[in-house]
Structures are given as structure tokens and as C-alpha cells.
Design an enzyme around this catalytic site. Sequence first.
Site, PDB file in Angstrom:
ATOM      1  N   TYR A  44      -3.853   1.466 -98.866  1.00  0.00           N
ATOM      2  CA  TYR A  44      -3.848   0.053 -99.217  1.00  0.00           C
ATOM      3  C   TYR A  44      -4.477  -0.778 -98.100  1.00  0.00           C
ATOM      4  O   TYR A  44      -3.824  -1.134 -97.121  1.00  0.00           O
ATOM      5  CB  TYR A  44      -2.433  -0.438 -99.499  1.00  0.00           C
ATOM      6  CG  TYR A  44      -1.705   0.287-100.603  1.00  0.00           C
ATOM      7  CD1 TYR A  44      -2.387   1.014-101.579  1.00  0.00           C
ATOM      8  CD2 TYR A  44      -0.316   0.270-100.680  1.00  0.00           C
ATOM      9  CE1 TYR A  44      -1.722   1.684-102.593  1.00  0.00           C
ATOM     10  CE2 TYR A  44       0.361   0.924-101.701  1.00  0.00           C
ATOM     11  CZ  TYR A  44      -0.350   1.632-102.642  1.00  0.00           C
ATOM     12  OH  TYR A  44       0.318   2.299-103.650  1.00  0.00           O
ATOM     13  N   HIS A 127       0.659  11.465-102.186  1.00  0.00           N
ATOM     14  CA  HIS A 127      -0.030  10.404-102.926  1.00  0.00           C
ATOM     15  C   HIS A 127      -1.217  10.954-103.717  1.00  0.00           C
ATOM     16  O   HIS A 127      -2.184  11.456-103.132  1.00  0.00           O
ATOM     17  CB  HIS A 127      -0.511   9.346-101.934  1.00  0.00           C
ATOM     18  CG  HIS A 127      -0.883   8.043-102.550  1.00  0.00           C
ATOM     19  ND1 HIS A 127      -1.522   7.044-101.845  1.00  0.00           N
ATOM     20  CD2 HIS A 127      -0.690   7.532-103.800  1.00  0.00           C
ATOM     21  CE1 HIS A 127      -1.720   6.002-102.619  1.00  0.00           C
ATOM     22  NE2 HIS A 127      -1.227   6.271-103.813  1.00  0.00           N
TER      23      HIS A 127
END
Length: 305
Positions: A44, A127
Site C-alpha cells: 500500500y 498476501h
Amino acid sequence: MTRLGYGCAPLGNLFTALTDEDASAAVAAAWENGIRLFDTAPHYGLGLSERRIGEALRHRPRAEFTLSTKVGRLLVPSDGGGRDDQGFDVPATHTRVWDFSRDGVRRSLTESLARLGLDSIDVALIHDPDHHWKEAVAEAFPALAELRAEGVIKSIGVGMNQWPMLADFVRETDVDTIMLAGRYTLLDQSAAAELLPLCAERGVSVVAAGVFNSGILATHDPKGTYNYVPAPPELLDRARRMASICEAHGVTLPQAALAFPLRHPAVSSIVVGMRSAEEVRQNTALMASPIPEALWDDLAVVEHD
């Protein structure tokens, strides 16, 4: 974990940039409104989200919040210049490199801890291992198990936008939690038949993310995207029929979208990305508003069209 969690992708300048002040104000509003679950990732904003949430929580009592971050993408310094090409409005100072190896996982968490300013992480999520099953299950998971035994992390999870591989992780490892994005919503309940009962049976907690399916369910007048691409007409029609049913019960479509996943006993929390203090206040108010039980029976007809 609180039932509503703060998704920190917007803190990494997802799609458009936030000022440091606006990011800090959004997290402060989350805290003031009782949110104690915060989810971030190196992905992010090339580490910006981790730095911002770490700073925002730095003076909060450590025992009073749960923080999750992720492994699987290493950030490698780059001198290519330009802007990030993966949806975040940040300079392309680093390149993301897929790495689910033992050394990669340990390096990733060491770097995350430095950005966060913490000495431990509550939940480490593998992830998006969609194309890396073998490495993720044979190397990433054992590496996280070592770190869990060392006390660097408290819990191990996997976060994905699909449910079949999450089910494989639940069956073949002792993960503590999963983050299921977009697959248990008003418009997509594909995880309901197999994954959620499996999690309930194995005692694996489920955090539902992507409850708005990237935007189509985020407003009472459905529009925009579904799973990050323009919503097809048939889904827009379904969402609009759902909005009409919600309105007949005195409920908005976003309110129903937030509440729906939490009705399943396997789902402990939802995580929602929020760009501002005002969005935080709006979503916490929606979560606090009662929903008539009859709404769900009426929506079920449209859900299964």
C-alpha cells in the site's frame, strides 16, 4: 478485534493522494469511534501506509489495538523515477518483488516493523499468493510459524481475493485467521458453501474485506466499479433492486453491505478502507444503526438471482 476494522490502503494514497494531516485525522476519528483493528501492507503506497499508520498509533496504548500487515511483496529500491503504476499516487521509489521464501518473509517483516515503529505485529497475512502456492505453503507459512513462536507475531493469516486457495490453507496449515476480500458480500457469496463452514469447523476467524465490491455497493445509488473494473449492467441492475428493497425497510444499501458479512458466525470482523474522518464517522454510524430482520429475507431473493 473490533467488528469494524480500518483498511489502510487509502493511507498509501490509493488512487489519489492524501495529505499527512488528513491521514492522521482519519485514523484519529477511527480511534475516537471505537475502531481498534487496523490492516496495512507494504504494497500500500510502497510503505507509505505502514509509515502513516505507525505514526498515527505511536502514542496509543499498544495493548488496546490489533494491527495486521502482510508478506509476499518485498520493496526493492529503484532509481527508475516516475510514479507508481499499481494504483497508488506515490513516487516509484521502489519496485515490488514477489517473494514468499523464508528469508523474504523474515526480511519483509523486519522492514515492516521498522516502518511501523513497533517491535511486534499482531497478525501477519500471506498476501495474494495466487500464483505462488508451493512457496507460500512450504516456506512462507513455516517462516511465520517460527516468528509466531519467537513472539514477533501473534497470529498467522492469509489474505486473498479468492476463496478456493484460502480453503486449501485452512485444510493444510494451522492458520489462525483469513482475510477474505470480496467473496462474501451482498453480490458475491461464493465463499459461503465451502470456505466459511470449513473455517467455523477449524476455529479459523474470518475477516471480510471488500464488502462494497470495490465501489458498486458503497452508495445507495449503485454505480462505479465491481472488483475494480466497470460494473457490468446486470450487476448494476441487481444492486439497484437491492437498494430499492433496502429503502422499503428504511435502510441504505451501504448499511446492508456493511452488516451482511457479520451475520455469518465464522466472520469476526469486516475491514473497510476509509479516506477521511467523515467517511469513518459515516461508516461507524451505519454500523450502529439497526436493521430489520425482514430485510434479509427480502434481499435473499435478489442475492440468488
